[in-house]
Structures are given as structure tokens and as C-alpha cells.
Design an enzyme around this catalytic site. Structure first.
Site, PDB file in Angstrom:
ATOM      1  N   HIS A 169      -1.860   9.296  -8.672  1.00  0.00           N
ATOM      2  CA  HIS A 169      -0.847   8.394  -8.105  1.00  0.00           C
ATOM      3  C   HIS A 169      -0.939   8.458  -6.582  1.00  0.00           C
ATOM      4  O   HIS A 169      -0.215   9.212  -5.930  1.00  0.00           O
ATOM      5  CB  HIS A 169       0.550   8.831  -8.593  1.00  0.00           C
ATOM      6  N   HIS A 187      -1.005   5.807  -3.377  1.00  0.00           N
ATOM      7  CA  HIS A 187      -0.972   4.463  -2.786  1.00  0.00           C
ATOM      8  C   HIS A 187      -1.923   4.471  -1.592  1.00  0.00           C
ATOM      9  O   HIS A 187      -1.785   5.317  -0.697  1.00  0.00           O
ATOM     10  CB  HIS A 187       0.441   4.125  -2.310  1.00  0.00           C
ATOM     11  N   ASN A 218      -2.354   2.638   1.176  1.00  0.00           N
ATOM     12  CA  ASN A 218      -1.782   2.610   2.534  1.00  0.00           C
ATOM     13  C   ASN A 218      -0.709   3.680   2.751  1.00  0.00           C
ATOM     14  O   ASN A 218      -0.177   3.810   3.859  1.00  0.00           O
ATOM     15  CB  ASN A 218      -1.247   1.215   2.860  1.00  0.00           C
ATOM     16  N   THR A 266      -1.781  -2.763  -3.181  1.00  0.00           N
ATOM     17  CA  THR A 266      -1.297  -4.133  -3.377  1.00  0.00           C
ATOM     18  C   THR A 266      -2.186  -5.092  -2.596  1.00  0.00           C
ATOM     19  O   THR A 266      -2.195  -5.037  -1.352  1.00  0.00           O
ATOM     20  CB  THR A 266       0.148  -4.263  -2.821  1.00  0.00           C
ATOM     21  N   GLY A 315       6.607  -0.809  -5.339  1.00  0.00           N
ATOM     22  CA  GLY A 315       7.438  -1.531  -4.368  1.00  0.00           C
ATOM     23  C   GLY A 315       8.850  -0.958  -4.363  1.00  0.00           C
ATOM     24  O   GLY A 315       9.215  -0.164  -5.241  1.00  0.00           O
ATOM     25  N   HIS A 351       6.084   2.252 -11.998  1.00  0.00           N
ATOM     26  CA  HIS A 351       7.156   3.008 -11.360  1.00  0.00           C
ATOM     27  C   HIS A 351       8.431   2.714 -12.151  1.00  0.00           C
ATOM     28  O   HIS A 351       8.838   1.550 -12.248  1.00  0.00           O
ATOM     29  CB  HIS A 351       7.358   2.562  -9.913  1.00  0.00           C
ATOM     30  N   GLU A 390      13.048   5.089 -10.461  1.00  0.00           N
ATOM     31  CA  GLU A 390      12.892   5.849  -9.208  1.00  0.00           C
ATOM     32  C   GLU A 390      14.252   5.981  -8.502  1.00  0.00           C
ATOM     33  O   GLU A 390      14.454   6.874  -7.687  1.00  0.00           O
ATOM     34  CB  GLU A 390      11.880   5.125  -8.309  1.00  0.00           C
TER      35      GLU A 390
END
Ligand SMILES: CC(C)=CCNc1ncnc2c1ncn2[C@@H]1O[C@H](COP(=O)(O)O)[C@@H](O)[C@H]1O
Length: 330
Positions: free
Chosen positions: A18, A20, A22, A101, A175, A202, A205
Site C-alpha cells: 500500500h 501511494h 505521490n 491516480t 482519496g 480504502h 478510514e
């Protein structure tokens, strides 16, 4: 200077499921990006959450907006992705599932297709360098962008599932969890599942997502990101827990991220404990912005004995792609 524990955790072979893209940009890479774009007047402190600092979830998502300003061309994406992969490899990560994304940036001519192609090119470049790391890619849907964009993203991901020589393996739903409506994304997620994309979603959260989590768990997803508020003790429900258990859906637990973003008050109260005590498959992950900290691993290992390496290494069972068999694993 690194102490003995840092060296141990750095050298321990790991899987990272997991991350991301960026959210994984190191300060060295940020430095290079800032130099490329001095006109943006972005300072280093605007792109990270430092050691010992915490932020609200909303402030964390503002940080991504700043990073996105710095990463808005194919050239940037290529540099960021290769740097991130090399750094994970240097941290002894042997299998990495990156997620990102795809973005369109009209002012630079970046397209969503070009975005994904560039990430794939970077993965291939690193492979050709002979780095000791296997990398796969999950195309991410940003929930804030709504159902139509989600469907377009799935169509793109589907295309690359077929044409990327096995590098694109799945879809991520992420997101800002306080924005958007998971229910409206169901048709896109169902389509993704039907075409063979693995789903990492996700879920829960934040506390207010009971109904949405219930719906999305019916798909069911192949893995769950965070799942912070699924269980009844924190306002979730036994029904949600039962769905996760019944389908044996592995959880991606991102301890440092949750503590930094203040959805969990401290490491000792992290839901890792809850799921670990149930013997449920869980993988410790980094998520975003703080991958260089080994805090969460240290915290778990302090709890005793062989527990840490056992937990850290279970991740391999839950990869979307089995690198020993070269075929889908879940
Ligand atoms: C505190 C905090 C931000 C925790 C991380 N929790 C997250 N929850 C949901 N989506 C996320 C999270 N971290 C990163 N993302 C997603 O990943 C994006 C950044 O990576 P990328 O541009 O997709 O390559 C963010 O814009 C957001 O859509």
C-alpha cells in the site's frame, strides 16, 4: 546515524502493498522537483509532515495538492517513479505494489493514458537496471472525482491490464474519505472486478462510513486499505467485521499514516491489535508521506519476541500477483 534497530528494519526483506506514488516521494526527489519549478514558490516544508509532527486528515490531503503541482509532466512522473522504486529497493523491499491516480494536466499536455504509460516505463527501466525488486501497479480512483471519472479510470485500467505485460494488476479506491460517495462508484468497481482487476479499497478510514463500507464489502474487495473504523469498539459493527472475516479479506494497515493523520490516537491503540488477535490476515504498510520512518515497525516489535518479523513477512501471501508463479494470487 542509524541505530541497530534502523539497520535491522532496513535490511529485513519486506513486501509493500500500500504505497501511494505521490505519497512516497522522498525529500531528495522533492528537492529536484522544486529546482525544476522555482516559479511555483513551493517550500520543502509544504510537501511533508516531519518527524514528530501530526496533521488533520484535511491538512494531509492539502499536502498532496502541493506535490501534484510539482509532478505534472511525464518527465516528472518518470523521475518520481524511478526514484521511489530505487529507494524502496534500497530499503530491502522485494515486492512493491505502487498505486497512483492518473491525472490529466492540460497546461503540460499530460494525459491519463500518458500518466499510466510513464509509470509502466519507469517500472520497466528499473527492471532493466537489475534492481532486486518486483513492482506491480494499481490504477487509483480518487473518490472525489465521482462516478463518471471512476468508470473512465476503470476502462483505462482494463486496457492496461491486457497490454502491460502483467504490470498493471488492479484498482485502488482512495482519496479524501470525507468527500464523495462510495455507493455511486459501485458500478465502476463491479466492472473492474468483472474484467479481472483486483480490488484494493480504502474502507472505513473515518468513522462515518458504516453504510458505504457495508455496500462495498459485498463486492467483495480483494484487500482493504486502513479499515480503521470497521470494528464495533470504534463505532463500526460486528456485521462489518463478519463480512471481512467471512471473505478472509486481508487488511493493509498503515500505522504511521494513521497516527500522523490522527485517525488513530497512538500506536498502542491502533486497530492492528484487534485484527492480529483475531488471527486475521493483515499486512503492515506505509501508505504516504512518511515511508522513511520505521516508527510503526519499531512499535510492533517492542511488543515482543518473534512477533515483528512474523508480521512483517506475512505480506507476501496477500500480494495481488504471485511472483513465484507469475499468475494472479488472490
Ligand atoms: C493522513 C493521510 C493522508 C493518510 C493516507 N490516507 C489516504 N487515504 C485515502 N487516499 C489517500 C491516502 N493517502 C494518499 N491517498 C490518495 O493518493 C493520492 C496521492 O498519490 P497519487 O497522486 O495517487 O500517486 C492522494 O491525492 C489521495 O487520492
Amino acid at each position: 546515524m542509524d541505530n541497530e534497530a534502523d539497520v535491522f528494519y532496513r535490511q529485513l526483506p519486506k513486501v509493500e502493498l500500500h504505497a501511494h506514488l505521490n505519497g512516497s516521494v522522498s525529500s531528495q526527489t522533492i528537492e529536484k522537483l522544486i529546482k525544476r519549478k522555482p516559479h511555483l514558490n513551493i517550500e520543502h516544508s509544504m510537501t511533508a509532515i516531519g518527524k514528530g509532527q501530526r496533521r488533520t486528515l484535511d491538512e494531509c490531503f492539502q499536502v498532496f495538492k502541493v506535490i501534484h503541482q510539482l509532478v505534472d509532466t511525464e518527465e516528472d512522473i518518470l523521475m518520481v517513479t524511478t526514484d521511489v522504486i530505487r529507494e524502496f529497493a534500497a530499503d530491502s523491499v522485494k515486492y512493491l505494489e505502487l498505486r497512483s491516480t492518473p491525472r490529466e494536466e492540460k497546461h503540460t499536455g499530460l494525459t491519463k493514458k500518458g500518466y499510466i504509460e510513464t509509470v509502466i516505463r519507469a517500472i520497466q527501466l528499473c527492471k532493466n537496471e537489475g534492481l532486486d525488486i518486483d513492482v506491480r501497479f494499481l490504477v487509483a480512483i480518487d473518490r472525489r472525482n465521482g462516478a463518471e471519472v471512476a468508470m473512465e479510470t476503470v476502462a483505462l485500467a482494463e486496457q492496461f491490464l491486457l497490454s502491460s505485460d502483467g504490470l498493471v494488476v488492479g484498482l485502488d479506491l482512495s482519496g479524501d474519505p470525507t468527500v464523495g460517495d462510495g455507493k455511486s462508484l459501485l458500478p465502476a468497481l463491479e466492472r473492474a472486478k468483472n474484467c479481472g482487476l483486483k480490488l484494493s479499497l480504502h474502507l472505513s478510514e473515518v468513522p462515518s462510513q458504516l453504510e458505504e463500507s457495508d455496500l462495498l464489502l459485498n463486492l467483495p474487495p480483494d484487500r482493504i486499505g486502513h479499515g480503521t473504523f470497521l470494528h464495533p469498539e470504534v463505532g463500526g459493527s460486528q456485521n462489518l467485521v463478519n463480512k471481512v472475516l467471512k471473505n478472509n479479506i486481508p487488511l493493509e494497515l498503515c500505522l504511521t499514516s494513521n497516527v500522523k493523520g490522527q485517525t488513530v490516537p497512538c500506536y498502542s491503540q491502533h486497530h492492528f491489535n484487534y485484527w492480529y488477535q483475531l488471527g486475521h490476515p493483515s499486512v503492515i504498510c506505509v501508505s504516504s508521506l512518511w515511508r522513511i520512518e520505521w516508527q510503526h515497525m519499531k512499535c510492533i516489535s517492542r511488543r515482543g519476541g518473534n512477533y515483528s518479523s512474523g508480521v512483517l513477512l506475512t505480506g507476501e501471501k496477500h500480494t495481488v500477483f504471485d511472483r513465484r508463479r507469475s499468475e494472479p494470487n488472490v
